[in-house]
Motif scaffolding. Sequence first.
Motif, mmCIF file in Angstrom:
data_model
loop_
_atom_site.group_PDB
_atom_site.id
_atom_site.type_symbol
_atom_site.label_atom_id
_atom_site.label_comp_id
_atom_site.label_asym_id
_atom_site.label_seq_id
_atom_site.Cartn_x
_atom_site.Cartn_y
_atom_site.Cartn_z
ATOM 1 N N LEU A 124 -37.455 -5.299 -10.783
ATOM 2 C CA LEU A 124 -36.310 -5.280 -9.889
ATOM 3 C C LEU A 124 -35.050 -5.728 -10.628
ATOM 4 C CD1 LEU A 124 -35.060 -4.919 -7.108
ATOM 5 C CD2 LEU A 124 -35.710 -7.276 -6.606
ATOM 6 N N ALA A 125 -35.160 -6.815 -11.386
ATOM 7 C CA ALA A 125 -34.006 -7.301 -12.139
ATOM 8 C C ALA A 125 -33.528 -6.250 -13.119
ATOM 9 C CB ALA A 125 -34.369 -8.588 -12.878
ATOM 10 N N GLN A 126 -34.444 -5.563 -13.766
ATOM 11 C CA GLN A 126 -34.063 -4.529 -14.715
ATOM 12 C C GLN A 126 -33.376 -3.357 -14.007
ATOM 13 O OE1 GLN A 126 -38.003 -4.061 -16.381
ATOM 14 N NE2 GLN A 126 -37.209 -4.672 -18.378
ATOM 15 N N GLN A 127 -33.861 -2.967 -12.867
ATOM 16 C CA GLN A 127 -33.295 -1.835 -12.153
ATOM 17 C C GLN A 127 -31.921 -2.142 -11.595
ATOM 18 O OE1 GLN A 127 -36.237 -0.937 -9.217
ATOM 19 N NE2 GLN A 127 -37.708 -0.170 -10.709
ATOM 20 N N VAL A 128 -31.736 -3.361 -11.087
ATOM 21 C CA VAL A 128 -30.488 -3.716 -10.423
ATOM 22 C C VAL A 128 -29.392 -4.049 -11.417
ATOM 23 C CG1 VAL A 128 -29.408 -5.419 -8.897
ATOM 24 C CG2 VAL A 128 -31.642 -4.486 -8.336
ATOM 25 N N LEU A 129 -29.723 -4.758 -12.474
ATOM 26 C CA LEU A 129 -28.700 -5.276 -13.375
ATOM 27 C C LEU A 129 -28.900 -4.825 -14.810
ATOM 28 C CD1 LEU A 129 -28.479 -8.898 -11.996
ATOM 29 C CD2 LEU A 129 -26.715 -7.166 -11.865
ATOM 30 N N MET A 130 -28.781 -3.557 -15.073
ATOM 31 C CA MET A 130 -28.895 -3.073 -16.434
ATOM 32 C C MET A 130 -27.498 -2.847 -17.000
ATOM 33 S SD MET A 130 -31.975 -2.950 -17.297
ATOM 34 C CE MET A 130 -32.986 -1.748 -18.057
ATOM 35 N N GLY A 131 -27.309 -3.328 -18.204
ATOM 36 C CA GLY A 131 -26.112 -2.979 -18.936
ATOM 37 C C GLY A 131 -24.966 -3.945 -18.797
ATOM 38 N N GLN A 132 -23.960 -3.664 -19.584
ATOM 39 C CA GLN A 132 -22.793 -4.525 -19.642
ATOM 40 C C GLN A 132 -21.964 -4.410 -18.376
ATOM 41 O OE1 GLN A 132 -20.721 -3.712 -23.247
ATOM 42 N NE2 GLN A 132 -22.434 -4.302 -24.523
ATOM 43 N N GLY A 133 -21.202 -5.464 -18.122
ATOM 44 C CA GLY A 133 -20.330 -5.463 -16.966
ATOM 45 C C GLY A 133 -20.980 -5.999 -15.699
ATOM 46 N N LYS A 134 -22.237 -6.359 -15.763
ATOM 47 C CA LYS A 134 -22.943 -6.906 -14.606
ATOM 48 C C LYS A 134 -23.016 -8.420 -14.731
ATOM 49 C CE LYS A 134 -24.047 -2.802 -13.129
ATOM 50 N NZ LYS A 134 -23.789 -2.250 -11.842
ATOM 51 N N THR A 135 -23.038 -9.096 -13.587
ATOM 52 C CA THR A 135 -23.139 -10.552 -13.562
ATOM 53 C C THR A 135 -24.223 -10.952 -12.576
ATOM 54 O OG1 THR A 135 -20.788 -10.758 -14.041
ATOM 55 C CG2 THR A 135 -21.878 -12.699 -13.151
ATOM 56 N N ALA A 136 -25.004 -11.967 -12.961
ATOM 57 C CA ALA A 136 -26.069 -12.478 -12.088
ATOM 58 C C ALA A 136 -26.051 -13.990 -12.120
ATOM 59 C CB ALA A 136 -27.426 -11.976 -12.555
ATOM 60 N N VAL A 137 -26.465 -14.597 -11.014
ATOM 61 C CA VAL A 137 -26.684 -16.043 -10.958
ATOM 62 C C VAL A 137 -28.182 -16.232 -10.805
ATOM 63 C CG1 VAL A 137 -26.259 -18.169 -9.681
ATOM 64 C CG2 VAL A 137 -24.444 -16.443 -9.871
#
Length: 94
Positions: A28-41
């Motif tokens: 899920l983490a890979q699918q939702v937040l792949m690549g530059q320009g993304k931010t996660a807490v």
Amino acid sequence: MTPRAKKLHSNTTSHSAEGGRGRPQLRLAQQVLMGQGKTAVITAAGAGIGRATTDILVNEGATVIAVEVDQARLNKMAADLAGAAGTVDGRRVD
């Protein structure tokens, strides 16, 4: 990508390709937040699922705000991820 992240990444993709349970939280983490320009807490980012998710996201180019109660774990994570594609901003909270 760090050796740990490569291992986690290969385990995740091989499990999903085989149709097994795998590691759904990492997929899920890979699918939702792949690549530059993304931010996660990520909370509890210093160990276990939180650390694995942080490793994968930072190595994929994301910025991760890593929240952890243990300062030593934050320091180790920052050292381990130095030079990765993304960045990690460790925050000690209680």
